[in-house]
Design a protein around this motif. Structure first.
Motif, PDB file in Angstrom:
ATOM      1  N   GLU A 254       0.835  -1.193   0.000  1.00 29.50           N
ATOM      2  CA  GLU A 254       0.000   0.000   0.000  1.00 29.50           C
ATOM      3  C   GLU A 254       0.870   1.242   0.000  1.00 29.50           C
ATOM      4  N   ARG A 255       0.381   2.246  -0.655  1.00 31.31           N
ATOM      5  CA  ARG A 255       1.104   3.518  -0.738  1.00 31.31           C
ATOM      6  C   ARG A 255       1.367   4.053   0.671  1.00 31.31           C
ATOM      7  N   GLY A 256       2.601   4.398   0.924  1.00 33.87           N
ATOM      8  CA  GLY A 256       2.965   4.956   2.221  1.00 33.87           C
ATOM      9  C   GLY A 256       3.315   3.920   3.268  1.00 33.87           C
ATOM     10  N   SER A 257       3.240   2.600   2.885  1.00 35.16           N
ATOM     11  CA  SER A 257       3.577   1.545   3.850  1.00 35.16           C
ATOM     12  C   SER A 257       4.730   0.703   3.302  1.00 35.16           C
ATOM     13  N   GLN A 258       5.018  -0.385   3.992  1.00 35.10           N
ATOM     14  CA  GLN A 258       6.109  -1.260   3.580  1.00 35.10           C
ATOM     15  C   GLN A 258       5.619  -2.319   2.601  1.00 35.10           C
ATOM     16  N   LYS A 259       6.473  -2.670   1.674  1.00 40.31           N
ATOM     17  CA  LYS A 259       6.151  -3.727   0.712  1.00 40.31           C
ATOM     18  C   LYS A 259       6.253  -5.089   1.394  1.00 40.31           C
ATOM     19  N   ALA A 260       5.234  -5.927   1.186  1.00 38.74           N
ATOM     20  CA  ALA A 260       5.285  -7.298   1.713  1.00 38.74           C
ATOM     21  C   ALA A 260       6.249  -8.112   0.850  1.00 38.74           C
ATOM     22  N   GLN A 261       7.195  -8.795   1.498  1.00 39.29           N
ATOM     23  CA  GLN A 261       8.193  -9.539   0.728  1.00 39.29           C
ATOM     24  C   GLN A 261       7.696 -10.909   0.294  1.00 39.29           C
ATOM     25  N   PHE A 262       6.880 -11.555   1.115  1.00 36.89           N
ATOM     26  CA  PHE A 262       6.377 -12.889   0.812  1.00 36.89           C
ATOM     27  C   PHE A 262       4.844 -12.886   1.010  1.00 36.89           C
ATOM     28  N   ASP A 263       4.070 -13.758   0.458  1.00 42.42           N
ATOM     29  CA  ASP A 263       4.438 -14.797  -0.489  1.00 42.42           C
ATOM     30  C   ASP A 263       4.465 -14.209  -1.900  1.00 42.42           C
ATOM     31  N   GLN A 264       5.524 -14.475  -2.610  1.00 42.50           N
ATOM     32  CA  GLN A 264       5.665 -13.952  -3.965  1.00 42.50           C
ATOM     33  C   GLN A 264       5.004 -14.907  -4.954  1.00 42.50           C
ATOM     34  N   GLN A 265       4.185 -14.327  -5.853  1.00 40.51           N
ATOM     35  CA  GLN A 265       3.399 -15.151  -6.781  1.00 40.51           C
ATOM     36  C   GLN A 265       3.961 -15.096  -8.202  1.00 40.51           C
ATOM     37  N   PRO A 266       4.051 -16.232  -8.875  1.00 44.50           N
ATOM     38  CA  PRO A 266       4.640 -16.283 -10.218  1.00 44.50           C
ATOM     39  C   PRO A 266       3.942 -15.417 -11.258  1.00 44.50           C
ATOM     40  N   ILE A 267       2.646 -15.124 -11.081  1.00 45.77           N
ATOM     41  CA  ILE A 267       1.932 -14.350 -12.101  1.00 45.77           C
ATOM     42  C   ILE A 267       2.560 -12.978 -12.327  1.00 45.77           C
ATOM     43  N   GLU A 268       3.152 -12.408 -11.283  1.00 44.97           N
ATOM     44  CA  GLU A 268       3.762 -11.087 -11.445  1.00 44.97           C
ATOM     45  C   GLU A 268       4.949 -11.143 -12.401  1.00 44.97           C
ATOM     46  N   LEU A 269       5.696 -12.257 -12.375  1.00 50.97           N
ATOM     47  CA  LEU A 269       6.837 -12.395 -13.282  1.00 50.97           C
ATOM     48  C   LEU A 269       6.376 -12.485 -14.725  1.00 50.97           C
ATOM     49  N   SER A 270       5.280 -13.188 -14.936  1.00 54.72           N
ATOM     50  CA  SER A 270       4.746 -13.314 -16.288  1.00 54.72           C
ATOM     51  C   SER A 270       4.329 -11.959 -16.841  1.00 54.72           C
TER      52      SER A 270
ATOM     53  N   THR B  23       1.918 -22.592 -12.903  1.00 60.33           N
ATOM     54  CA  THR B  23       2.519 -23.363 -13.991  1.00 60.33           C
ATOM     55  C   THR B  23       2.459 -22.593 -15.305  1.00 60.33           C
ATOM     56  N   ILE B  24       1.310 -21.994 -15.565  1.00 60.58           N
ATOM     57  CA  ILE B  24       1.164 -21.229 -16.809  1.00 60.58           C
ATOM     58  C   ILE B  24       2.031 -19.972 -16.770  1.00 60.58           C
ATOM     59  N   SER B  25       2.166 -19.352 -15.604  1.00 60.93           N
ATOM     60  CA  SER B  25       2.987 -18.149 -15.487  1.00 60.93           C
ATOM     61  C   SER B  25       4.447 -18.450 -15.820  1.00 60.93           C
ATOM     62  N   TYR B  26       4.935 -19.594 -15.323  1.00 60.45           N
ATOM     63  CA  TYR B  26       6.308 -19.995 -15.665  1.00 60.45           C
ATOM     64  C   TYR B  26       6.433 -20.256 -17.165  1.00 60.45           C
ATOM     65  N   LEU B  27       5.471 -20.996 -17.702  1.00 61.43           N
ATOM     66  CA  LEU B  27       5.508 -21.312 -19.122  1.00 61.43           C
ATOM     67  C   LEU B  27       5.491 -20.041 -19.968  1.00 61.43           C
ATOM     68  N   MET B  28       4.640 -19.089 -19.611  1.00 61.22           N
ATOM     69  CA  MET B  28       4.565 -17.832 -20.366  1.00 61.22           C
ATOM     70  C   MET B  28       5.876 -17.058 -20.271  1.00 61.22           C
ATOM     71  N   THR B  29       6.458 -17.009 -19.085  1.00 63.30           N
ATOM     72  CA  THR B  29       7.717 -16.272 -18.906  1.00 63.30           C
ATOM     73  C   THR B  29       8.830 -16.914 -19.724  1.00 63.30           C
ATOM     74  N   LEU B  30       8.881 -18.239 -19.737  1.00 59.25           N
ATOM     75  CA  LEU B  30       9.865 -18.941 -20.547  1.00 59.25           C
ATOM     76  C   LEU B  30       9.641 -18.668 -22.035  1.00 59.25           C
ATOM     77  N   LEU B  31       8.390 -18.717 -22.459  1.00 57.81           N
ATOM     78  CA  LEU B  31       8.094 -18.474 -23.875  1.00 57.81           C
ATOM     79  C   LEU B  31       8.384 -17.029 -24.270  1.00 57.81           C
ATOM     80  N   HIS B  32       8.172 -16.094 -23.338  1.00 57.03           N
ATOM     81  CA  HIS B  32       8.542 -14.701 -23.615  1.00 57.03           C
ATOM     82  C   HIS B  32      10.035 -14.587 -23.867  1.00 57.03           C
ATOM     83  N   SER B  33      10.832 -15.343 -23.125  1.00 57.81           N
ATOM     84  CA  SER B  33      12.282 -15.309 -23.324  1.00 57.81           C
ATOM     85  C   SER B  33      12.649 -15.867 -24.694  1.00 57.81           C
TER      86      SER B  33
END
Length: 763
Positions: free
Chosen positions: A663-679, A744-754
């Protein structure tokens, strides 16, 4: 066809191609009239439900009504091809083409052939001009148009005779259908004269776009020879100057007519109404006319909409003997006078002004004959012909698309990327679709399916097939698309998101899921991996896109912009989609401008997941709309998003966690990190890289892939390279051992983007 009465509507969809209102053009009026008349045979709103559509020819910028779903720029040859491809993937079953040499681009309108040659639907072409003595090139083009059309419509028997004799067109291919006209009651002409300040006058009328070929000067000269005996006779010349005449010659013709009336001493008896009147006004003028006059100068005029209107309205008509008038005014339905002969014209006027019973007899004969011409009857004949054309259409139905992308063969690919494996994705997929969740790597049927994941899987495999052409996965594409199709609720125009394992839907709507599904469909349309999928995708897309204009979810808006952009990149003339893109882009841009500061460059006050879609949408909107300001803000926002999700010590990506988000003005949560953001980051970086050429975005996309391989805050692999599976998130103690569909799809998409970047493939 189920029938041609209101209780038995047509069971096909039709697209009308021609100029269209508000363009000032006789063909535009005809296309508008026939489209609306055919639409009335459907039980529901045919335009809203897309049973009837219009492709409009444009030589400028027009504010078209809702039924126009594509516009072709007259002078752009590629627009004709794109229009054909767009119709091919639509739910249109038959095309009604209006042909006139002057409305299409290329020499003698030759670009229309590019449209017809690329069209894979039956075509019924209405010929509004058929020349007996065509100049070089015109004959060949018209013959080719007829050959490429399933059926040809003419509005007069003379036109059919010329087609058979001069152009060698088989009579079996030609149908004679009268030019349509409104159903006007047979009324006393005096009824509306007081409204138009013509009470007590005998009104002679000519209407239509004004130009030198109309021969109005002979009408004025004829009136000058009788007005002393009939001082109450007035000649109303109704209509604006034809736009092309005005562009080339200004108002010189109208001014010469006004000067002539003044010199003849009848300036008060000749009334010029210099404007394009509404339909209602035109009907009033037609009803109050005692005599209708068409003193045209060209013998070869094969059809006249204005004369048709006058016949159907039951007017006493005087005309020169051009071909259409000769045929329509037989059997005492009017008087024919020689061309350019004001003496003969004045004699005809004198007889009609004197002999009222004779005038009324002409009126009745014309009106009775005109019942064949009213739009209800004409449109029914067109519908029957459309049905016949569909049933007898025998062209190859499989669409052929030629990719213009610069492909690099796999054998020349040297970069060491992990191999692409679909084992786990297939394991999560059953005969219905891909299941949402897994217990470890075992599919968890308790949670069923969602359209979100099936849309993601559909997109991933489209990209996979686009890159590797592996035909063994085509059955999965059909399976995921079938799920999407089943998820769409025709009544609401929305996608249902969740399907229980027992195949019962949960009535729950998500703007994000709806928009992501539209993006999947648009991707299939932009990348025609399997041409047979495209018409299905386009049909669902066009129905579902209506919902997005009222979206409030910023992510839903952003995904919808990207979807519309993909669609419009493929079909630039798709007006409705382009308008939605413009509207949503303006909303997103305003959200950005109203919310950003030096340390927060995002349209919302919280960052959650799939965040890169917002800057990606802004970049694409800027490209589509030619807005450097949008592009620059999108690039700036994406850089900021990457920077706040980069570990300053390791320089690895450190994704916002869902244990509180950011949230704006607060601290970023470090975990749990989700693969969809990488995609989403890798996808946005591809757009940014091809926009700017900046290696920063190329490297970030590769960082997104390496996050899955262990370059992350926990220093452990999140993906199982050998199966293509992916754990559901990164936790402080390592990974969430479940391997569901989204991850699983997020990883596949990120790999295919590469792979896509390595193949140097942009959109």
């Amino acid at each position: 066809m189920r029938g041609t009465t209101k209780s038995a509507s047509p069971d096909f969809n039709v697209a009308f191609v021609g100029t269209y209102v508000p363009r000032l053009c006789g063909i535009a009026t005809f296309t508008n009239d026939i489209a609306k008349s055919v639409a009335r045979w459907y039980p529901d709103d045919a335009f809203e439900n897309r049973y009837v559509r219009v492709v409009a020819m444009s030589n400028g910028v027009y504010s078209y009504p809702k039924e126009v779903f594509f516009d072709i720029r007259e002078k752009f040859k590629t627009d004709y091809i794109k229009a054909a491809e767009f119709i091919n993937i639509s739910n249109v079953n038959v095309v009604s083409l209006q042909h006139e040499f002057g409305i299409y681009g290329g020499e003698h309108g030759s670009y229309v052939l590019d449209f017809l040659k690329n069209l894979k639907k039956p075509v019924v072409t209405t010929l509004h001009t058929v020349l007996e003595k065509p100049i070089e090139g015109q004959k060949e083009i018209l013959e080719e148009i007829c050959n490429l059309s399933s059926r040809i419509v003419v509005c007069a028997q003379k036109a059919q005779e010329i087609l058979e004799r001069v152009y060698r067109i088989s009579s079996e291919k030609i149908s004679m259908i009268y030019h349509g006209a409104p159903d006007v009651p047979f009324m006393d002409p005096s009824y509306y004269k007081d409204i138009l300040n013509l009470e007590g006058k005998t009104v002679i009328l000519t209407f239509g776009l004004l130009g030198p070929s109309k021969g109005i000067e002979y009408g004025i000269e004829a009136l000058s020879k009788v007005y002393r005996d009939y001082p109450n006779a007035v000649y109303v010349v109704l209509g604006a100057t034809h736009p092309e005449v005005k562009r080339l010659y200004g108002e010189s013709y109208r001014i010469s007519l006004q000067k002539m009336a003044y010199e003849e001493g009848i300036a008060d008896n000749v009334i010029f109404i210099d404007r394009y009147v509404s339909f209602e006004e035109l009907m009033n003028f037609l009803i109050m006319a005692d005599i209708y006059l068409t003193p045209y100068l060209s013998l070869e005029q094969i059809v006249s909409g204005t004369l048709t209107y006058a016949i159907a309205a039951g007017k006493a008509i005087i005309s020169t003997p051009y071909w259409y008038a000769q045929e329509m005014l037989q059997d005492e339905r009017g008087i024919l006078v020689p061309f350019r002969d004001s003496d003969a014209l004045s004699q005809a006027l004198r007889r009609l002004l004197t002999d009222i019973p004779y005038r009324n007899r002409l009126r009745k004969n014309a009106y009775d004959f005109g019942r064949k011409m009213i739009w209800k009857n004409v449109s029914r004949e067109y519908i029957e012909l459309f049905d016949e054309a569909i049933k007898t259409y025998s062209k190859e139905k499989n669409f052929i698309y030629i990719s213009k992308r610069d492909l690099i063969e796999k054998e020349s690919f040297q970069t060491k990327l992990p191999s692409v494996h679909l084992t786990h994705l297939k394991f999560l997929t059953d005969e219905t679709g891909i299941l949402q969740h897994a217990l470890y790597n075992m599919p968890n049927r308790n949670h069923g399916y969602c359209v979100d994941d099936n849309s993601r899987a559909f997109m991933a495999l489209l990209l996979y097939y686009e890159l590797f052409k592996d035909q063994s996965i085509l059955y999965l594409l059909y399976r995921f698309l079938s799920f999407i199709h089943n998820a769409f609720d025709e009544k609401t125009g929305r996608f249902l998101n969740f399907l229980r394992y027992d195949r019962t839907w949960i009535d729950e709507f998500s703007e994000d899921a709806h928009a992501r599904t539209l993006l999947a469909l648009a991707t299939a349309i932009q990348w025609p991996a399997v041409p047979e999928l495209i018409p299905i995708c386009a049909t669902i897309f066009e129905k579902g896109i209506k919902q997005v204009e009222n979206f409030t979810s910023v992510r839903g808006i952003s995904l919808s912009i990207i979807a519309c952009d993909k669609f419009v990149r493929t079909y630039p003339g798709a007006k409705e989609i382009k308008d939605i893109l413009i509207n949503l882009s303006g909303k997103l841009f305003e959200l950005y401008k109203n919310n950003i500061s030096d340390d927060w460059i995002f349209p919302e006050d919280i960052l959650t997941y799939d965040n890169a879609r917002q800057p990606q949408a802004l970049i694409r909107a800027g490209q589509q709309l030619g807005s450097d300001e949008m592009i620059e803000l999108g690039i700036r926002s994406l850089r900021w998003l990457i920077e706040i999700q980069t570990n300053p010590e390791t320089q690895y990506l450190s994704i916002i966690g869902n244990r509180g988000w950011y949230e704006r003005g607060s601290q970023k949560a470090q975990f749990d990190q989700q693969p969809i953001e990488l995609s989403s980051i890798s996808c946005a970086c591809i757009d940014a890289y091809f926009q700017t050429g900046d290696k920063y975005f190329y490297n970030t996309a590769m960082k997104a892939l390496r996050w899955f391989l262990g370059e992350n805050d926990s220093f452990c692999p999140v993906a199982r390279v050998e199966t293509g599976g992916c754990y559901d998130g990164l936790e402080p103690q390592g990974v969430n051992k479940n391997m569901g569909a989204e991850s699983t799809i997020s990883y596949l998409m990120t790999l295919l983007h590469s792979y896509k970047l390595t193949f140097k493939r942009g959109d």
